[in-house]
Design an enzyme around this catalytic site. Structure first.
Site, PDB file in Angstrom:
ATOM      1  N   GLU A   2       0.495  -0.856  -0.377  1.00 51.28           N
ATOM      2  CA  GLU A   2      -0.020  -0.161   0.387  1.00 51.28           C
ATOM      3  C   GLU A   2       1.161   1.551   0.098  1.00 51.28           C
ATOM      4  O   GLU A   2       1.202   1.707   0.697  1.00 51.28           O
ATOM      5  CB  GLU A   2      -0.555   0.093   1.012  1.00 51.28           C
ATOM      6  N   CYS A  36      -4.984  -3.711   2.714  1.00 51.54           N
ATOM      7  CA  CYS A  36      -4.336  -3.597   3.893  1.00 51.54           C
ATOM      8  C   CYS A  36      -5.338  -3.747   4.880  1.00 51.54           C
ATOM      9  O   CYS A  36      -6.134  -4.910   5.200  1.00 51.54           O
ATOM     10  CB  CYS A  36      -3.641  -2.218   4.873  1.00 51.54           C
ATOM     11  N   LYS A  59      -9.533   1.684  -0.856  1.00 51.24           N
ATOM     12  CA  LYS A  59     -10.136   0.843  -0.323  1.00 51.24           C
ATOM     13  C   LYS A  59     -11.108   1.289  -0.331  1.00 51.24           C
ATOM     14  O   LYS A  59     -11.939   2.107   0.910  1.00 51.24           O
ATOM     15  CB  LYS A  59      -8.594   1.574   0.405  1.00 51.24           C
TER      16      LYS A  59
HETATM   17  C1  ACM Z   1      -3.896  -0.398   6.985  1.00 53.11           C
HETATM   18  O1  ACM Z   1      -5.113  -0.170   7.079  1.00 53.11           O
HETATM   19  N1  ACM Z   1      -3.020   0.491   6.456  1.00 53.11           N
HETATM   20  C2  ACM Z   1      -3.391  -0.813   8.371  1.00 53.11           C
END
Ligand code: ACM
Length: 264
Positions: free
Chosen positions: A38, A142, A109
């Site tokens: 990420e 993530c 995301k």
């Molecule tokens: C995250 O979502 N970077 C922990």
């Protein structure tokens, strides 16, 4: 498909140098698909929306175009996380899947973590599975892992491999992947950065240990916690497409959706 997990250590805001470091790591392994963390070339912690504005890139930006050129020159696909400036100016925490012919897919995301909520727009793409050279690949970022529906959705959409780009600061994901891989019979590649990042007195420690788990729960890759590297494994879609646990049980056909909470 030979797939490489690229575990890097970006210095905050040193974009050009960070991309150079990534290409250096990628050159250590020959693979058809490379998966990166990420926010892999910017650093993660933002102090303000202004900082994020400075670092956000459009698909057409030189930074992202460098990855398009690399993909074409090396005839390999690349999946990487970056702060994306969309056409309407909104900024998302995104993963881009770049293919050598110039095709691409953006995933934004779905589950923002911690202070990301102050600066990023919540993702609006939803999950998608792309078939490339015989492998069905789904992207996740993530904190999506904390919501088991994310990987279940990608599996039900037919993913063989979940390309999970991370900057993990909490423990457990690398071990929870064992359950997620088994319960969905998919390959999971959790690709994480290493190092510490201190901004405004707040220090985040990234846990490294990128992993690739196969549909039976075997760890094909279990990388070190504190070293950068490029780690490759073979992904065989025949394994993820066989959802039969035995003669009587099929992972998807046996689902009792009428008893599951209807979330729509
Ligand atoms: C995250 O979502 N970077 C922990």
């Amino acid at each position: 498909m030979r797939t490489a997990l690229v575990q890097n250590d970006p210095a905050w805001g040193q974009v050009t140098e960070n991309i150079d470091q990534i290409f250096g790591l990628m050159s250590k392994e020959k693979a058809s698909l490379y998966i990166l963390p990420e926010m892999c070339y910017t650093g993660y912690q933002m102090r303000s929306k202004d900082e994020l504005e400075q670092l956000a890139d459009s698909v057409e930006s030189e930074n992202i175009q460098r990855f398009f050129r690399w993909s074409k020159e090396n005839d390999a696909a690349v999946i990487l996380g970056f702060p994306e400036r969309a056409a309407d100016g909104r900024i998302y925490n995104s993963s881009i899947f770049i293919m050598p012919d110039g095709a691409f897919n953006i995933y934004r995301k779905s589950h923002l973590f911690y202070k990301e909520k102050l600066f990023f727009e919540p993702g609006n793409t939803g999950f998608r599975v792309i078939e490339w050279r015989g492998l069905k690949i789904g992207q996740a970022i993530c904190f999506d892992w904390y919501f088991s529906e994310s990987f279940k959705t990608l599996a039900l959409m037919g993913a063989d491999l979940i390309a999970h780009s991370c900057n993990l600061v909490m423990l457990h994901c690398q071990r929870v992947d064992f359950a997620r891989a088994i319960e969905n019979r998919v390959f999971i590649a959790t690709v994480n950065r290493i190092g510490d990042e201190e901004r405004d007195g707040e220090k985040l420690h990234y846990t490294g240990q990128s992993v690739c788990v196969d549909p039976l729960g075997n760890y094909l890759i279990d990388a070190p916690k504190t070293e950068t590297g490029c780690f490759a494994a073979e992904i065989d879609p025949a394994l993820s497409r066989d959802k039969n646990l035995n003669k009587y049980n099929n992972l998807f056909q046996d689902r009792r959706e009428i008893f599951y909470k209807n979330i729509h």
